[in-house]
Design an enzyme around this catalytic site. Sequence first.
Site, PDB file in Angstrom:
ATOM      1  N   ASN A  98       0.830  -1.206   0.000  1.00 53.42           N
ATOM      2  CA  ASN A  98       0.000   0.000   0.000  1.00 53.42           C
ATOM      3  C   ASN A  98       0.864   1.256   0.000  1.00 53.42           C
ATOM      4  OD1 ASN A  98      -2.441  -1.375   0.048  1.00 53.42           O
ATOM      5  ND2 ASN A  98      -2.479  -1.498   2.278  1.00 53.42           N
ATOM      6  N   HIS A  99       0.510   2.201  -0.856  1.00 57.35           N
ATOM      7  CA  HIS A  99       1.188   3.495  -0.900  1.00 57.35           C
ATOM      8  C   HIS A  99       0.307   4.539  -0.216  1.00 57.35           C
ATOM      9  CE1 HIS A  99       4.297   2.746  -4.249  1.00 57.35           C
ATOM     10  NE2 HIS A  99       3.818   1.569  -3.858  1.00 57.35           N
ATOM     11  N   PRO A 100       0.908   5.558   0.396  1.00 58.60           N
ATOM     12  CA  PRO A 100       0.099   6.601   1.036  1.00 58.60           C
ATOM     13  C   PRO A 100      -0.711   7.371  -0.005  1.00 58.60           C
ATOM     14  CG  PRO A 100       2.399   7.266   0.919  1.00 58.60           C
ATOM     15  CD  PRO A 100       2.359   5.843   0.485  1.00 58.60           C
TER      16      PRO A 100
ATOM     17  N   THR B  33       2.109   9.785  -3.734  1.00 63.69           N
ATOM     18  CA  THR B  33       1.943   8.406  -3.283  1.00 63.69           C
ATOM     19  C   THR B  33       3.279   7.687  -3.148  1.00 63.69           C
ATOM     20  OG1 THR B  33       1.720   7.587  -5.559  1.00 63.69           O
ATOM     21  CG2 THR B  33      -0.311   8.235  -4.392  1.00 63.69           C
TER      22      THR B  33
END
Length: 210
Positions: free
Chosen positions: A83-85, A91
């Site tokens: 998961n990326h921010p 991101t």
Amino acid sequence: MPLPDPKTRHPIPGWKGTAFLKAIVDHPFVEVGDYSYYDDSRGPEHFLARCVRYHFDFIGDRLIIGKFVAIAQAAQFIMNGANHPMGGFSTFPFQMFGFEGAPPVTPDGPGHRGDTVIGNDVWIGREAVIMPGVAIGDGAIIGTRAQISRDVPPYAVVVGNPGKVVKLRFPPEVVEALLEIRWWDWDAEKIARNLPLIAGADIDALRRAV
């Protein structure tokens, strides 16, 4: 007849493409129940490298696999490290590459969905993809190449991308009884005595098992 040793590396005589996971998995954040297995003609000993993806110790999320789970070749468990921010303008995962001053990655941080939990007696088809934080209920069947991004009810059959429940394997009252009986938690001798009932479909007979 006693049950086989759940730590047997190659439990099928003459075939080295299947292994009980307890014999090949040694990772502090992966829990595996008895008799759960992985089948891969390329060598099941590479389960962690090939199937458990983006699983970084510093994140701390766990993959929990119940008992008697069947996992086909190239199934993918995508962990929270993928998961990326998404709450900010970028991101890019700055913190994972050691950029000074980047917000730290934590198990309860934004975008992290918790542990991935696979119930007991689950069948996961070839190249199925299980996304982070998903819980798959006992007795469920995950079809080939299905993508699972949300929790799966017990004894549901899920296919497609995105994965959709197409049916329950048994009527609700039978599912309820199976979840109460929990045959996979019986001791080895009781399971061995009652294999025809466990492999059958007579819920009343299974209830009477001794």
